[in-house]
Motif scaffolding. Structure first.
Motif, PDB file in Angstrom:
ATOM      1  N   GLY A   1       0.796  -1.217   0.000  1.00 40.69           N
ATOM      2  CA  GLY A   1       0.000   0.000   0.000  1.00 40.69           C
ATOM      3  C   GLY A   1       0.831   1.270   0.000  1.00 40.69           C
ATOM      4  O   GLY A   1       0.398   2.316   0.509  1.00 40.69           O
ATOM      5  N   ILE A   2       2.028   1.221  -0.598  1.00 40.67           N
ATOM      6  CA  ILE A   2       2.931   2.373  -0.615  1.00 40.67           C
ATOM      7  C   ILE A   2       2.940   2.994  -2.011  1.00 40.67           C
ATOM      8  O   ILE A   2       3.173   2.297  -3.000  1.00 40.67           O
ATOM      9  CB  ILE A   2       4.365   1.950  -0.223  1.00 40.67           C
ATOM     10  CG1 ILE A   2       4.394   1.417   1.208  1.00 40.67           C
ATOM     11  CG2 ILE A   2       5.333   3.122  -0.366  1.00 40.67           C
ATOM     12  CD1 ILE A   2       5.708   0.767   1.582  1.00 40.67           C
ATOM     13  N   ASN A   3       2.718   4.287  -2.062  1.00 43.31           N
ATOM     14  CA  ASN A   3       2.783   5.035  -3.321  1.00 43.31           C
ATOM     15  C   ASN A   3       4.174   5.662  -3.428  1.00 43.31           C
ATOM     16  O   ASN A   3       4.486   6.589  -2.676  1.00 43.31           O
ATOM     17  CB  ASN A   3       1.707   6.117  -3.359  1.00 43.31           C
ATOM     18  CG  ASN A   3       1.699   6.891  -4.670  1.00 43.31           C
ATOM     19  OD1 ASN A   3       2.590   6.726  -5.515  1.00 43.31           O
ATOM     20  ND2 ASN A   3       0.704   7.741  -4.852  1.00 43.31           N
ATOM     21  N   PRO A   4       5.000   5.194  -4.349  1.00 51.13           N
ATOM     22  CA  PRO A   4       6.374   5.720  -4.435  1.00 51.13           C
ATOM     23  C   PRO A   4       6.430   7.205  -4.760  1.00 51.13           C
ATOM     24  O   PRO A   4       7.381   7.890  -4.384  1.00 51.13           O
ATOM     25  CB  PRO A   4       7.011   4.880  -5.549  1.00 51.13           C
ATOM     26  CG  PRO A   4       5.864   4.365  -6.342  1.00 51.13           C
ATOM     27  CD  PRO A   4       4.748   4.168  -5.365  1.00 51.13           C
ATOM     28  N   ASP A   5       5.401   7.730  -5.444  1.00 51.20           N
ATOM     29  CA  ASP A   5       5.392   9.143  -5.808  1.00 51.20           C
ATOM     30  C   ASP A   5       5.267  10.048  -4.588  1.00 51.20           C
ATOM     31  O   ASP A   5       5.548  11.253  -4.674  1.00 51.20           O
ATOM     32  CB  ASP A   5       4.240   9.433  -6.777  1.00 51.20           C
ATOM     33  CG  ASP A   5       4.402   8.715  -8.102  1.00 51.20           C
ATOM     34  OD1 ASP A   5       5.563   8.426  -8.477  1.00 51.20           O
ATOM     35  OD2 ASP A   5       3.385   8.421  -8.754  1.00 51.20           O
ATOM     36  N   GLU A   6       4.847   9.492  -3.468  1.00 52.72           N
ATOM     37  CA  GLU A   6       4.654  10.285  -2.257  1.00 52.72           C
ATOM     38  C   GLU A   6       5.873  10.274  -1.339  1.00 52.72           C
ATOM     39  O   GLU A   6       5.865  10.905  -0.284  1.00 52.72           O
ATOM     40  CB  GLU A   6       3.422   9.779  -1.497  1.00 52.72           C
ATOM     41  CG  GLU A   6       2.116   9.950  -2.273  1.00 52.72           C
ATOM     42  CD  GLU A   6       0.917   9.361  -1.543  1.00 52.72           C
ATOM     43  OE1 GLU A   6       1.124   8.715  -0.487  1.00 52.72           O
ATOM     44  OE2 GLU A   6      -0.215   9.564  -2.020  1.00 52.72           O
ATOM     45  N   LEU A   7       6.945   9.577  -1.734  1.00 60.03           N
ATOM     46  CA  LEU A   7       8.130   9.481  -0.883  1.00 60.03           C
ATOM     47  C   LEU A   7       9.100  10.607  -1.236  1.00 60.03           C
ATOM     48  O   LEU A   7      10.171  10.393  -1.807  1.00 60.03           O
ATOM     49  CB  LEU A   7       8.795   8.110  -1.055  1.00 60.03           C
ATOM     50  CG  LEU A   7       7.884   6.896  -0.820  1.00 60.03           C
ATOM     51  CD1 LEU A   7       8.689   5.604  -0.917  1.00 60.03           C
ATOM     52  CD2 LEU A   7       7.161   6.992   0.511  1.00 60.03           C
TER      53      LEU A   7
ATOM     54  N   ASP B   1       8.927  10.683   4.895  1.00 61.97           N
ATOM     55  CA  ASP B   1       8.070   9.808   4.076  1.00 61.97           C
ATOM     56  C   ASP B   1       8.755   8.460   3.848  1.00 61.97           C
ATOM     57  O   ASP B   1       8.117   7.399   3.944  1.00 61.97           O
ATOM     58  CB  ASP B   1       7.790  10.449   2.714  1.00 61.97           C
ATOM     59  CG  ASP B   1       7.009  11.743   2.809  1.00 61.97           C
ATOM     60  OD1 ASP B   1       6.272  11.927   3.793  1.00 61.97           O
ATOM     61  OD2 ASP B   1       7.158  12.579   1.892  1.00 61.97           O
ATOM     62  N   LEU B   2      10.046   8.517   3.531  1.00 58.51           N
ATOM     63  CA  LEU B   2      10.782   7.287   3.261  1.00 58.51           C
ATOM     64  C   LEU B   2      10.854   6.416   4.504  1.00 58.51           C
ATOM     65  O   LEU B   2      10.666   5.195   4.430  1.00 58.51           O
ATOM     66  CB  LEU B   2      12.192   7.632   2.766  1.00 58.51           C
ATOM     67  CG  LEU B   2      13.095   6.461   2.404  1.00 58.51           C
ATOM     68  CD1 LEU B   2      12.481   5.611   1.292  1.00 58.51           C
ATOM     69  CD2 LEU B   2      14.483   6.958   1.979  1.00 58.51           C
TER      70      LEU B   2
ATOM     71  N   SER C   1      10.319  -3.058 -11.944  1.00 53.80           N
ATOM     72  CA  SER C   1      11.116  -2.212 -11.071  1.00 53.80           C
ATOM     73  C   SER C   1      10.930  -0.744 -11.435  1.00 53.80           C
ATOM     74  O   SER C   1      10.761  -0.390 -12.602  1.00 53.80           O
ATOM     75  CB  SER C   1      12.606  -2.563 -11.179  1.00 53.80           C
ATOM     76  OG  SER C   1      12.870  -3.836 -10.628  1.00 53.80           O
ATOM     77  N   GLY C   2      10.989   0.088 -10.420  1.00 49.51           N
ATOM     78  CA  GLY C   2      10.968   1.526 -10.616  1.00 49.51           C
ATOM     79  C   GLY C   2      12.116   2.155  -9.857  1.00 49.51           C
ATOM     80  O   GLY C   2      12.861   1.470  -9.147  1.00 49.51           O
ATOM     81  N   ILE C   3      12.284   3.458  -9.986  1.00 45.95           N
ATOM     82  CA  ILE C   3      13.360   4.151  -9.285  1.00 45.95           C
ATOM     83  C   ILE C   3      12.859   5.516  -8.825  1.00 45.95           C
ATOM     84  O   ILE C   3      12.166   6.215  -9.567  1.00 45.95           O
ATOM     85  CB  ILE C   3      14.615   4.284 -10.169  1.00 45.95           C
ATOM     86  CG1 ILE C   3      15.787   4.867  -9.386  1.00 45.95           C
ATOM     87  CG2 ILE C   3      14.323   5.083 -11.433  1.00 45.95           C
ATOM     88  CD1 ILE C   3      17.126   4.762 -10.110  1.00 45.95           C
ATOM     89  N   ILE C   4      13.178   5.853  -7.578  1.00 45.51           N
ATOM     90  CA  ILE C   4      12.809   7.150  -7.032  1.00 45.51           C
ATOM     91  C   ILE C   4      14.075   7.850  -6.545  1.00 45.51           C
ATOM     92  O   ILE C   4      15.054   7.205  -6.175  1.00 45.51           O
ATOM     93  CB  ILE C   4      11.798   7.026  -5.874  1.00 45.51           C
ATOM     94  CG1 ILE C   4      12.356   6.140  -4.753  1.00 45.51           C
ATOM     95  CG2 ILE C   4      10.464   6.502  -6.380  1.00 45.51           C
ATOM     96  CD1 ILE C   4      11.488   6.097  -3.511  1.00 45.51           C
ATOM     97  N   PRO C   5      14.059   9.180  -6.545  1.00 46.56           N
ATOM     98  CA  PRO C   5      15.230   9.897  -6.034  1.00 46.56           C
ATOM     99  C   PRO C   5      15.383   9.730  -4.523  1.00 46.56           C
ATOM    100  O   PRO C   5      14.405   9.476  -3.809  1.00 46.56           O
ATOM    101  CB  PRO C   5      14.922  11.361  -6.381  1.00 46.56           C
ATOM    102  CG  PRO C   5      13.816  11.321  -7.376  1.00 46.56           C
ATOM    103  CD  PRO C   5      13.043  10.081  -7.090  1.00 46.56           C
ATOM    104  N   ILE C   6      16.613   9.884  -4.048  1.00 47.61           N
ATOM    105  CA  ILE C   6      16.869   9.957  -2.621  1.00 47.61           C
ATOM    106  C   ILE C   6      16.405  11.331  -2.156  1.00 47.61           C
ATOM    107  O   ILE C   6      16.886  12.348  -2.670  1.00 47.61           O
ATOM    108  CB  ILE C   6      18.373   9.782  -2.322  1.00 47.61           C
ATOM    109  CG1 ILE C   6      18.875   8.453  -2.881  1.00 47.61           C
ATOM    110  CG2 ILE C   6      18.651   9.896  -0.825  1.00 47.61           C
ATOM    111  CD1 ILE C   6      20.389   8.371  -2.971  1.00 47.61           C
ATOM    112  N   PRO C   7      15.452  11.407  -1.215  1.00 47.34           N
ATOM    113  CA  PRO C   7      14.984  12.726  -0.785  1.00 47.34           C
ATOM    114  C   PRO C   7      16.040  13.454   0.043  1.00 47.34           C
ATOM    115  O   PRO C   7      16.601  12.895   0.988  1.00 47.34           O
ATOM    116  CB  PRO C   7      13.746  12.407   0.058  1.00 47.34           C
ATOM    117  CG  PRO C   7      13.915  10.993   0.490  1.00 47.34           C
ATOM    118  CD  PRO C   7      14.725  10.307  -0.557  1.00 47.34           C
ATOM    119  N   VAL C   8      16.340  14.680  -0.333  1.00 50.86           N
ATOM    120  CA  VAL C   8      17.373  15.475   0.340  1.00 50.86           C
ATOM    121  C   VAL C   8      16.837  16.877   0.583  1.00 50.86           C
ATOM    122  O   VAL C   8      16.382  17.535  -0.355  1.00 50.86           O
ATOM    123  CB  VAL C   8      18.670  15.557  -0.504  1.00 50.86           C
ATOM    124  CG1 VAL C   8      19.708  16.424   0.201  1.00 50.86           C
ATOM    125  CG2 VAL C   8      19.232  14.175  -0.779  1.00 50.86           C
TER     126      VAL C   8
END
Length: 433
Positions: free
Chosen positions: A167-173, A178-179, A300-307
């Motif tokens: 139930g995790i939306n990667p676009d919201e991380l 959030d992460l 597979s998808g990829i999200i940025p490291i939030p900084v």
């Protein structure tokens, strides 16, 4: 013993002939003979030393294809990378006297280290076709000294199916908070999801966090500019605490023991086999995942490291091809011809897109053919301009792995505190600038 004029002339002629048949430069390639089967052309041998193990077989196939089309050219390929420090092995190779004719540098610091043996690249189709900004790191006084491999991006590769089930939306991380919340959710559902751990943190691979993790958190400090990082006399680690939290998160929720985990275990044994939900890697990992588990790769998808509250994809040129100025002129020209073929010929572009799975750093490519989902996502971030720079290519020599990476390993093992790791890294930067 007195030498007659005839003998002296003979010896001089012999020396000149031998010199012409050998390599007058310091590099390993050579020019010899009259070409294949007594033709009029010269046979050229190029020694090439490159770092990217992920496309070794595909690259060697391209070289074989080029040699078939150009029978008077032989290219000897040596690949060193993966768990080995390419920069250190390159220096050892040079010190041994076996200098390659084509080799790789990462950016301005590597150029500074090797500038005495790097030739300017002129009259090159690849240089002319390079995308705006991709040559900045290897341009000195308006002269270009290298051509880019490709564009790459890195972040957190995740399993879409596992995220959906949790139930995790990667676009919201988009923030570290959030992460962390997503990690807690995954950790609480490990048994249900069939996971051994949330992450696989490859503590054995100092380049993963020494180059890439650090760069994400130092990029804002240097305004995303590799040149600004290269010209800076100091580093402040303005986001030190957030970097610590990010590393702690991966270590604490990783398959253990992290200090013995390497790239192969991280990517192939754990992520590809769906034993973990996330790994920090880049689109270069896709072929390895696909080879083991095609369905996982496609899912597979990829999200940025939030900084610092932002979610930018780090995108950059991983390495540049450069030509050894100590090579014969004909070897240098043959080297440039090969690089032009690889990136600007129709045959080469087909291989770059579909066999290398590269995001091209050049114009006139059909980017709709970018074949894997990780590269597609990274390219979309680039098109939107939502990216951060690879400032690690401007670090002082020895900073990323031998200094910061080593200090992080000591921190993980409990030998030093985080504050000591940062202070040691700051001191090294200042001393070596």
């Amino acid at each position: 013993m007195k030498i007659s004029k005839w003998s002296y002339a003979f010896l001089l002629a012999l020396i000149l002939v031998l010199g012409a048949c050998g390599n007058s430069g310091d590099a390993g390639g050579s020019v010899s003979g009259d070409g294949e089967e007594g033709g009029d052309g010269e046979s050229v041998t190029i020694d090439l030393y490159q770092f990217k193990v992920e496309f070794k077989e595909q690259f060697e196939s391209l070289v074989a294809q080029y040699e078939e089309e150009n029978p008077d050219v032989t290219i000897n390929v040596e690949t060193v990378g993966g768990g080995n420090d390419y920069g250190a092995t390159l220096k050892s190779k040079i010190a041994s006297g076996n200098e390659p004719d084509i080799f790789n540098i990462g950016g301005p610091q590597d150029y500074e280290d090797h500038k005495d043996r790097i030739a300017p690249i002129e009259d090159s189709a690849a240089v002319d076709a390079a995308l705006e900004g991709t040559l900045d790191a290897v341009t000195v006084d308006d002269q270009v000294y290298g051509v880019p491999y490709n564009l790459e991006g890195y972040g957190l590769i995740y399993n879409k199916g596992i995220f959906e089930e949790a139930g995790i939306n990667p676009d919201e991380l988009t923030t570290m908070e959030d992460l962390q919340a997503a990690v807690d959710t995954l950790d609480g559902m490990k048994e249900e999801l069939g996971l051994d751990a949330v992450f696989a943190f490859p503590g054995k691979e100092r380049w993963v966090y020494g180059n890439h993790s650090s760069s994400s958190f130092l990029a804002p400090e240097f305004n995303d500019s590799v040149i600004e990082a290269f010209e800076s006399d100091t580093v402040e680690f303005e986001h030190s605490e957030e970097l610590k939290n990010y590393i702690d998160m991966q270590v604490n929720y990783s398959e253990q023991p992290v200090l013995s985990l390497d790239y192969s275990q991280q990517v192939e044994a754990l992520y590809s086999m769906e034993k973990v939900a996330m790994i920090q890697q880049g689109n270069w990992a896709y072929p390895s995942i696909e080879q083991i588990a095609p369905e996982v790769a496609e899912n597979s998808g990829i999200i940025p490291i939030p900084v610092a509250g932002e979610s930018k994809m780090p995108v950059g040129v991983p390495q540049y091809w450069v030509v050894n100025s100590g090579a014969e002129d004909n070897v240098q020209q043959a080297a440039v011809d090969f690089l032009d073929y690889m990136y600007t010929s129709d045959a080469g572009k087909e291989v770059v897109l579909n066999d290398f799975n590269f995001i091209p750093a050049y114009e006139d490519y059909d980017t709709s053919q970018i074949s894997d989902p990780l590269s597609q996502e990274i390219y979309e971030y680039s098109e939107e301009g939502n990216t951060s720079g690879w400032v690690f290519l401007g670090y002082p020599t020895g900073f990323s792995e031998e200094t910061f990476g080593d200090n992080v390993q000591q921190y993980i093992s409990g030998d030093i505190t985080w504050e000591e790791a940062i202070d040691n890294s700051k001191a090294y930067w200042e001393e070596n600038r």
